[in-house]
Design a protein around this motif. Structure first.
Motif, PDB file in Angstrom:
ATOM      1  N   VAL A  46       0.974  -3.194   9.162  1.00 23.54           N
ATOM      2  CA  VAL A  46       1.970  -2.218   9.672  1.00 23.54           C
ATOM      3  C   VAL A  46       1.548  -1.472  10.669  1.00 23.54           C
ATOM      4  O   VAL A  46       0.216  -1.005  10.510  1.00 23.54           O
ATOM      5  CB  VAL A  46       2.828  -1.465   8.769  1.00 23.54           C
ATOM      6  N   SER A  47       2.210  -1.339  11.865  1.00 28.76           N
ATOM      7  CA  SER A  47       1.588  -0.686  13.172  1.00 28.76           C
ATOM      8  C   SER A  47       1.772   1.128  13.049  1.00 28.76           C
ATOM      9  O   SER A  47       1.126   1.713  13.765  1.00 28.76           O
ATOM     10  CB  SER A  47       2.199  -1.125  14.104  1.00 28.76           C
ATOM     11  N   TRP A  48       2.584   1.335  12.082  1.00 28.73           N
ATOM     12  CA  TRP A  48       2.955   2.862  11.914  1.00 28.73           C
ATOM     13  C   TRP A  48       2.101   3.520  11.194  1.00 28.73           C
ATOM     14  O   TRP A  48       2.194   4.969  11.211  1.00 28.73           O
ATOM     15  CB  TRP A  48       4.335   2.814  11.201  1.00 28.73           C
ATOM     16  N   GLY A  49       0.894   3.039  10.780  1.00 32.91           N
ATOM     17  CA  GLY A  49      -0.255   3.928   9.654  1.00 32.91           C
ATOM     18  C   GLY A  49      -1.115   4.425  10.659  1.00 32.91           C
ATOM     19  O   GLY A  49      -1.122   4.593  11.646  1.00 32.91           O
ATOM     20  N   TYR A  50      -2.545   4.340  10.151  1.00 33.19           N
ATOM     21  CA  TYR A  50      -3.585   4.739  10.455  1.00 33.19           C
ATOM     22  C   TYR A  50      -4.662   3.891  11.171  1.00 33.19           C
ATOM     23  O   TYR A  50      -5.834   4.501  11.593  1.00 33.19           O
ATOM     24  CB  TYR A  50      -4.326   5.617   9.429  1.00 33.19           C
ATOM     25  N   ALA A  51      -4.504   2.756  11.130  1.00 36.20           N
ATOM     26  CA  ALA A  51      -5.426   1.633  11.628  1.00 36.20           C
ATOM     27  C   ALA A  51      -4.956   0.991  12.866  1.00 36.20           C
ATOM     28  O   ALA A  51      -3.702   0.719  13.005  1.00 36.20           O
ATOM     29  CB  ALA A  51      -6.049   0.677  10.607  1.00 36.20           C
ATOM     30  N   ASP A 111       0.666  -1.094   0.079  1.00 35.67           N
ATOM     31  CA  ASP A 111       0.007   0.056  -0.005  1.00 35.67           C
ATOM     32  C   ASP A 111       0.988   1.091   0.161  1.00 35.67           C
ATOM     33  O   ASP A 111       2.121   1.084   0.286  1.00 35.67           O
ATOM     34  CB  ASP A 111      -0.898   0.029   1.025  1.00 35.67           C
ATOM     35  N   CYS A 112       0.505   2.339  -0.102  1.00 39.40           N
ATOM     36  CA  CYS A 112       1.232   3.476  -0.373  1.00 39.40           C
ATOM     37  C   CYS A 112       0.846   4.476   0.911  1.00 39.40           C
ATOM     38  O   CYS A 112       1.798   4.497   1.835  1.00 39.40           O
ATOM     39  CB  CYS A 112       0.954   4.502  -1.747  1.00 39.40           C
ATOM     40  N   ASP A 113      -0.227   5.279   0.918  1.00 37.34           N
ATOM     41  CA  ASP A 113      -0.444   5.841   2.158  1.00 37.34           C
ATOM     42  C   ASP A 113      -0.489   5.262   3.368  1.00 37.34           C
ATOM     43  O   ASP A 113      -1.627   4.396   3.669  1.00 37.34           O
ATOM     44  CB  ASP A 113      -1.913   6.962   1.921  1.00 37.34           C
ATOM     45  N   GLY A 114       0.253   5.663   4.195  1.00 40.45           N
ATOM     46  CA  GLY A 114       0.095   5.039   5.667  1.00 40.45           C
ATOM     47  C   GLY A 114       1.066   3.708   5.677  1.00 40.45           C
ATOM     48  O   GLY A 114       1.166   3.316   6.787  1.00 40.45           O
ATOM     49  N   THR A 115       1.475   3.381   4.598  1.00 41.89           N
ATOM     50  CA  THR A 115       2.748   2.275   4.479  1.00 41.89           C
ATOM     51  C   THR A 115       3.955   2.707   4.018  1.00 41.89           C
ATOM     52  O   THR A 115       5.065   2.599   4.742  1.00 41.89           O
ATOM     53  CB  THR A 115       1.969   1.312   3.808  1.00 41.89           C
ATOM     54  N   LEU A 116       3.941   3.155   2.936  1.00 39.42           N
ATOM     55  CA  LEU A 116       5.311   3.735   2.234  1.00 39.42           C
ATOM     56  C   LEU A 116       5.535   5.193   2.720  1.00 39.42           C
ATOM     57  O   LEU A 116       6.559   5.538   3.134  1.00 39.42           O
ATOM     58  CB  LEU A 116       5.305   3.724   0.706  1.00 39.42           C
ATOM     59  N   VAL A 117       4.234   6.025   2.804  1.00 38.63           N
ATOM     60  CA  VAL A 117       4.357   7.438   3.011  1.00 38.63           C
ATOM     61  C   VAL A 117       3.527   7.946   4.111  1.00 38.63           C
ATOM     62  O   VAL A 117       2.412   7.093   4.136  1.00 38.63           O
ATOM     63  CB  VAL A 117       4.494   8.409   1.743  1.00 38.63           C
ATOM     64  N   ALA A 125      -4.928  -9.917   9.013  1.00 36.92           N
ATOM     65  CA  ALA A 125      -3.525  -9.933   9.040  1.00 36.92           C
ATOM     66  C   ALA A 125      -3.086 -11.234   9.438  1.00 36.92           C
ATOM     67  O   ALA A 125      -3.289 -11.508  10.437  1.00 36.92           O
ATOM     68  CB  ALA A 125      -3.125  -8.625   9.814  1.00 36.92           C
ATOM     69  N   ASP A 126      -1.826 -11.837   8.722  1.00 33.88           N
ATOM     70  CA  ASP A 126      -1.388 -12.798   9.321  1.00 33.88           C
ATOM     71  C   ASP A 126      -0.087 -12.502  10.038  1.00 33.88           C
ATOM     72  O   ASP A 126       0.391 -13.176  11.016  1.00 33.88           O
ATOM     73  CB  ASP A 126      -0.525 -13.589   7.962  1.00 33.88           C
ATOM     74  N   HIS A 127       0.455 -11.403   9.834  1.00 31.10           N
ATOM     75  CA  HIS A 127       1.532 -10.956  10.787  1.00 31.10           C
ATOM     76  C   HIS A 127       1.311  -9.317  11.004  1.00 31.10           C
ATOM     77  O   HIS A 127       0.524  -8.377  10.202  1.00 31.10           O
ATOM     78  CB  HIS A 127       2.791 -11.055  10.171  1.00 31.10           C
ATOM     79  N   ILE A 128       1.809  -8.963  12.092  1.00 30.67           N
ATOM     80  CA  ILE A 128       1.802  -7.500  12.403  1.00 30.67           C
ATOM     81  C   ILE A 128       3.439  -7.027  12.535  1.00 30.67           C
ATOM     82  O   ILE A 128       3.919  -7.629  13.423  1.00 30.67           O
ATOM     83  CB  ILE A 128       1.163  -7.124  13.633  1.00 30.67           C
ATOM     84  N   VAL A 129       3.944  -5.900  11.803  1.00 31.67           N
ATOM     85  CA  VAL A 129       5.307  -5.627  11.886  1.00 31.67           C
ATOM     86  C   VAL A 129       5.216  -4.179  12.660  1.00 31.67           C
ATOM     87  O   VAL A 129       4.298  -3.418  12.300  1.00 31.67           O
ATOM     88  CB  VAL A 129       6.103  -5.649  10.818  1.00 31.67           C
ATOM     89  N   HIS A 130       6.095  -3.805  13.283  1.00 38.64           N
ATOM     90  CA  HIS A 130       6.336  -2.504  13.995  1.00 38.64           C
ATOM     91  C   HIS A 130       7.480  -1.754  13.531  1.00 38.64           C
ATOM     92  O   HIS A 130       7.703  -0.695  13.834  1.00 38.64           O
ATOM     93  CB  HIS A 130       6.618  -2.796  15.457  1.00 38.64           C
ATOM     94  N   HIS A 131       8.278  -2.349  12.565  1.00 39.64           N
ATOM     95  CA  HIS A 131       9.504  -1.735  11.999  1.00 39.64           C
ATOM     96  C   HIS A 131       9.646  -2.397  10.634  1.00 39.64           C
ATOM     97  O   HIS A 131       9.449  -3.443  10.319  1.00 39.64           O
ATOM     98  CB  HIS A 131      10.969  -1.917  12.868  1.00 39.64           C
ATOM     99  N   ALA A 132      10.151  -1.304   9.690  1.00 36.16           N
ATOM    100  CA  ALA A 132      10.098  -1.522   8.414  1.00 36.16           C
ATOM    101  C   ALA A 132      11.152  -2.561   8.106  1.00 36.16           C
ATOM    102  O   ALA A 132      10.910  -3.560   7.341  1.00 36.16           O
ATOM    103  CB  ALA A 132      10.540  -0.444   7.454  1.00 36.16           C
ATOM    104  N   ASP A 133      12.082  -2.628   8.949  1.00 34.58           N
ATOM    105  CA  ASP A 133      13.179  -3.847   8.800  1.00 34.58           C
ATOM    106  C   ASP A 133      12.765  -5.335   9.209  1.00 34.58           C
ATOM    107  O   ASP A 133      13.349  -6.203   8.981  1.00 34.58           O
ATOM    108  CB  ASP A 133      14.529  -3.518   9.222  1.00 34.58           C
ATOM    109  N   ASP A 134      11.499  -5.315   9.848  1.00 28.37           N
ATOM    110  CA  ASP A 134      10.996  -6.346  10.064  1.00 28.37           C
ATOM    111  C   ASP A 134      10.367  -7.218   9.079  1.00 28.37           C
ATOM    112  O   ASP A 134      10.323  -8.564   8.974  1.00 28.37           O
ATOM    113  CB  ASP A 134      10.241  -6.434  11.261  1.00 28.37           C
TER     114      ASP A 134
END
Length: 215
Positions: A186-191, A7-13, A201-210
Motif C-alpha cells: 500500500v502506498s499510503w504507509g511509510y515505505a 499489517d496494522c501500523d501504516g496499513t490499517l492505522v 510486492a505482487d501489486h501496489i495499491v493507492h486506495h483502500a477500495d482497490d
C-alpha cells in the motif's frame, strides 16, 4: 477460501506520529540523539526491541531491552493521559466491512505491535470480530520471519499459496515471499513504492477500495 492478512501500523492505522513521539522520548532518556521522523518510519513494522536495535545499528542487548521497556512506559503514559488512538486510513473501515462479509475470505492481522496494543486498536475501531486470526510481537519472531503468516495459515486451514499479505513495509513483503504468500503493498504507509516492489510486492495499491478486487 482465501486468507487475507493485514499489517496494522501504516496499513490499517496511521500510527507514525505516536510511535515517533515515544521513540524521541526514549532516545532522549538514554542520552541518544533523537531520531528523525524518517528514521522512525523506516523501522515501523519490526518488533520493538529489534526496531530500536536497528535504529542504533547494534544487536539487542541489555540496554536495548531497557529502552524497549521505557518506550512501552511512554506509550502507556500517552494513552493514560488521553492521547488519541491511532486513526484508520481513509476507506479502511469500509474495506474491512466489505471483506468480512464475503463468504470466500477469512481476515487476519500480522503486526509488530504487542497483543495489548493490537487489541486496543481493534476494539477502538470496532473491528475485533472481523479478524479470525491475529499474530503479534508477543506471539512470533519479528518480521520478515514468515512465522506470523504460517501460523495464521495453520489456524485458518488455508495454504500459503491462497494467502495474501497486505502491508506498507518492506518487511511485510519480505515476510510474504518467505511464507510463499502473495504480497500487496500500500502506498499510503511509510515505505517508498519502489522499495515495496523490490521487496517482492505482487501489486501496489493507492486506495483502500482497490484491494477488494485483488483478493
Amino acid at each position: 477460501m482465501k486468507l487475507v492478512l493485514f499489517d496494522c501500523d501504516g496499513t490499517l492505522v496511521d500510527s507514525a506520529n505516536v510511535i515517533h513521539t515515544c521513540m524521541e522520548r526514549t532516545f532522549e532518556d538514554f542520552g541518544f540523539e533523537q531520531p528523525t521522523l524518517a528514521h522512525t518510519k523506516s523501522i515501523i513494522g519490526l518488533t520493538l526491541d529489534i526496531a530500536i536495535a536497528q535504529m542504533l545499528n547494534r544487536a539487542v542487548d541489555e540496554e536495548i531491552a531497557a529502552m524497549t521497556a521505557r518506550y512501552k512506559e511512554h506509550f502507556l503514559l500517552h494513552r493514560h493521559n488521553g492521547g488519541a488512538l491511532e486513526p484508520t486510513y481513509d476507506g479502511i473501515a469500509a474495506l474491512i466491512a466489505e471483506l468480512s462479509a464475503r463468504d470466500d475470505v477469512i481476515l487476519g492481522v500480522v503486526t509488530g505491535k504487542s497483543r495489548r496494543g493490537l487489541n486496543a486498536i481493534l476494539e477502538h475501531h470496532q473491528m475485533t470480530s472481523s479478524f479470525f486470526a491475529t499474530r503479534t510481537a508477543d506471539d512470533c519472531p519479528s518480521k520478515p520471519h514468515p512465522a506470523m503468516v504460517l501460523e495464521c495459515c495453520t489456524e485458518a486451514g488455508i495454504d500459503a499459496d491462497r494467502t495474501v499479505v497486505i502491508g506498507d513495509a518492506i518487511y511485510d513483503m519480505q515476510m510474504a515471499v518467505s511464507a510463499g504468500a502473495r504480497g500487496i503493498g500500500v502506498s499510503w504507509g511509510y515505505a517508498p513504492v519502489d522499495a515495496l516492489v523490490t521487496a517482492g510486492a505482487d501489486h501496489i495499491v493507492h486506495h483502500a477500495d482497490d484491494i477488494a478486487d485483488l483478493v
